[in-house]
Design an enzyme around this catalytic site. Structure first.
Site, PDB file in Angstrom:
ATOM      1  N   ILE A  51      -1.266  -1.092  -4.253  1.00  0.00           N
ATOM      2  CA  ILE A  51      -2.531  -0.423  -3.966  1.00  0.00           C
ATOM      3  C   ILE A  51      -2.255   1.045  -3.621  1.00  0.00           C
ATOM      4  CG2 ILE A  51      -4.641  -0.471  -2.577  1.00  0.00           C
ATOM      5  CD1 ILE A  51      -3.865  -3.387  -1.815  1.00  0.00           C
ATOM      6  N   SER A  59      -0.406   3.232  -5.045  1.00  0.00           N
ATOM      7  CA  SER A  59       1.049   3.461  -5.065  1.00  0.00           C
ATOM      8  C   SER A  59       1.467   4.164  -6.345  1.00  0.00           C
ATOM      9  CB  SER A  59       1.797   2.133  -4.957  1.00  0.00           C
ATOM     10  OG  SER A  59       1.424   1.432  -3.794  1.00  0.00           O
ATOM     11  N   PHE A  69       0.836  -1.199   0.000  1.00  0.00           N
ATOM     12  CA  PHE A  69       0.000   0.000   0.000  1.00  0.00           C
ATOM     13  C   PHE A  69       0.869   1.246   0.000  1.00  0.00           C
ATOM     14  CE2 PHE A  69      -2.278   3.135   2.850  1.00  0.00           C
ATOM     15  CZ  PHE A  69      -3.178   3.573   1.895  1.00  0.00           C
ATOM     16  N   CYS A  70       0.476   2.232  -0.834  1.00  0.00           N
ATOM     17  CA  CYS A  70       1.096   3.562  -0.852  1.00  0.00           C
ATOM     18  C   CYS A  70       2.615   3.449  -1.039  1.00  0.00           C
ATOM     19  CB  CYS A  70       0.713   4.312   0.421  1.00  0.00           C
ATOM     20  SG  CYS A  70       1.111   6.078   0.385  1.00  0.00           S
ATOM     21  N   LEU A  71       3.387   4.051  -0.158  1.00  0.00           N
ATOM     22  CA  LEU A  71       4.841   4.016  -0.265  1.00  0.00           C
ATOM     23  C   LEU A  71       5.367   2.584  -0.268  1.00  0.00           C
ATOM     24  CD1 LEU A  71       7.725   5.141  -0.139  1.00  0.00           C
ATOM     25  CD2 LEU A  71       7.386   5.558   2.299  1.00  0.00           C
TER      26      LEU A  71
END
Length: 560
Positions: free
Chosen positions: A329, A331, A300-302
């Site tokens: 997700i 990202s 997720f993200c970073l």
């Protein structure tokens, strides 16, 4: 109570006088001043455009007053600040609301005239939005119908108690609005982050959690989750009815999760490369050793950005088969389009932040929370001002907000490299533009099957930018509903948000959405289908845990 508050206020003031407050700032005020000055000068050079905006504004105000004086009903805006029925049904409050919204749009139109650099434009937009959010009529006792009603009911008691809340927050030394949710409503390991499991491996960067199976058979390929550094891993393990981890385990998946350490000054020199090699790389190796299978990564993200780097790092060493598939997700792998976040990716801000990092070795979680809260000020700042200081409402229990406020620090070396190499220079777009331990990183070399999931209302990673990144790395793509965090937590039983799919991937994101098919409910089951389609489709006996170090969520998730 007053005496205690006075004492705490005096203590906070003494700390400031003695210099306990950090001498450096994580941003450059001169860069802000320069951006606003450039905007003003640029506007002065466009008198014709400015005149057209003023003429249009005069016409709009004329139409507004004609409608307001006649009591003409206007369309209800999709704005949670004005959800109370009085904002729509009462002529007085409706006029206040509409006047504010019209003036706000006109000011944004003026800012849109700027032809300055995207980073300067973003800074001006950010400053304007902070101002407009602050002066909303919903934030003032005399112009908020809910506050007026509450004040009458309590004979002003809500305002007296709200002022006491304000003084208490100021005296805490952490600033105002610290009560977005009830901090006593959840307990890690018991009511939240409570899916049964064990820490099975740890090093100085992370603990690896393996969850206890609930089915006799499990899919052959294990799952390994890579979270971002800024918050703890358990966004995917909130209360049981919302826990993605529990749902996956019940679906017959072996689930492993990385729980990052909360860095101290001792981690000051840990950079992006360390988190890729000693973090993700080490976790992959441990999962393969324990299961005999290459894992399906999801992040997720970073965390997803780090996974993409890790896949390219493995590919460059002919080790791509160590990962079966990867799901990213929310990202970004292409940072060319950061929207309003580009306001903070500025040479002046980065230099100021680096000085700030040098003095303490990491960025503090409270500083990161304030930044994220400012980007969603109406939801995360001003709604709390209204609820706690004007309405005197207790903070409601929210597992997602509890997680949000349980932030973590980021090491200085990591943030410096991430900011300059990835955000500012966008080196992941260049073949071999970024290196990990001397290994060139080329995302185009990734051969691992990949799925990218974007969130339609994402305020951190704009879905259009996520989509472009998915095309660049030849990944499959799903667009989920809702925002950056809430869109991930979408259990099928809730039947919320929906998602979009499209087999085609045109160059333009809006073209993709125009021809996409919307599906109701959660994307979780569709993701499982994708994992199955990219796996061996074999089942094995459930993997019991016999050598756990300690129960989940583990020490690292508890670190302050």
């Amino acid at each position: 109570m007053i005496a205690d508050l006075t004492r705490r206020l005096n203590e906070a003031a003494e700390k400031m006088v003695k210099g306990d407050v950090k001498p450096t700032l994580p941003f450059d005020p001169f860069a802000i001043a320069q951006a606003t000055s450039d905007f003003a000068m640029g506007l002065a050079m466009k008198p014709t455009d400015l005149m057209q905006v003023q003429v249009a504004a005069a016409q709009q105000w004329g139409q507004f007053w004609m409608g307001a004086l006649s009591g003409k009903e206007t369309e209800k805006p999709r704005d949670r600040r004005f959800a109370a029925p009085e904002w729509q049904d009462d002529v007085y409050y409706r006029a206040i609301r509409d006047a504010y919204l019209l003036a706000s749009q006109q000011l944004r139109d003026v800012v849109a005239l700027s032809k300055d650099s995207e980073r300067n434009q973003a800074m001006v937009r950010f400053l304007l939005d902070q101002y407009l959010n602050a002066i909303s009529p919903a934030n003032f006792a005399a112009t908020n119908p809910e506050v007026v009603k509450r004040t009458k009911e309590t004979n002003g008691g809500n305002l007296v108690q709200g002022f006491a809340h304000l003084m208490e927050d100021i005296a805490s030394g952490k600033g105002i609005v610290q009560r977005r949710t009830d901090p006593t409503a959840f307990e890690k390991g018991k009511t939240i982050a409570a899916t049964p499991g064990e820490v099975v491996f740890e090093n100085e960067l992370f603990q690896l959690i393996q969850y206890t199976p609930t089915t006799a058979k499990v899919a052959a390929e294990p799952l390994l989750y890579v979270p971002p550094l800024v918050n703890r891993y358990y966004m995917i393990d909130l209360v049981p009815r919302q826990s993605l981890v529990k749902w996956l385990v019940d679906e017959g998946r072996t689930v492993f999760v990385i729980s990052w350490v909360n860095p101290t000054e001792a981690h000051k020199d840990k950079g992006v490369g360390d988190y890729v090699t000693d973090g993700i790389g080490a976790a992959i190796g441990e999962v393969r050793k324990r299961t005999g299978q290459s894992p399906d990564l999801f992040a997720f993200c970073l965390g997803g950005t780090l996974v993409a780097i890790a896949l390219a790092w493995l590919a460059a060493q002919k080790r791509a088969d160590e990962v079966n598939s990867a799901t990213l997700i929310g990202s970004l792998v292409d940072f060319a389009d950061m929207r309003d976040w580009s306001a903070f990716v500025h040479e002046g801000h980065l230099a100021a932040l680096e000085d700030h990092l040098e003095s303490q070795g990491f960025i503090d979680s409270l500083e990161l929370q304030r930044l994220f809260a400012a980007m969603r000020a109406n939801d995360l700042i001003w709604s709390s001002v209204v609820n706690h200081y004007l309405l005197d409402r207790p903070a409601p229990p929210s597992d997602l907000l509890y997680w949000f406020e349980d932030g973590a620090r980021i090491p200085a070396a990591f943030l410096k490299s991430y900011n300059r190499d990835l955000l500012l220079s966008n080196k992941l777009k260049e073949p071999a533009g970024f290196e990990v331990g001397g290994v060139p990183i080329d995302l185009a070399a990734i051969t691992t099957p990949m799925l990218v999931i974007a969130l339609k209302d994402d305020h951190v990673s704009a879905w259009e930018a996520v989509y472009r990144g998915a095309r660049d790395i030849s990944a499959d793509f799903i667009l989920g509903g809702s925002g950056h965090n809430a869109g991930v937590i979408n259990p099928p039983a809730a039947n919320k948000h929906g998602f979009w799919m499209n087999e085609k991937q045109p160059a333009n994101a809006s073209d993709w959405l125009a021809s996409a098919t919307r599906h109701e409910g959660s994307w979780w089951p569709t993701w499982i289908q994708w994992l199955t389609g990219n796996g061996s489709k074999k089942s094995v006996a459930a993997r019991t845990i016999k050598d756990g170090i300690e129960p989940a969520p583990g020490r690292y998730a508890m670190m302050k």
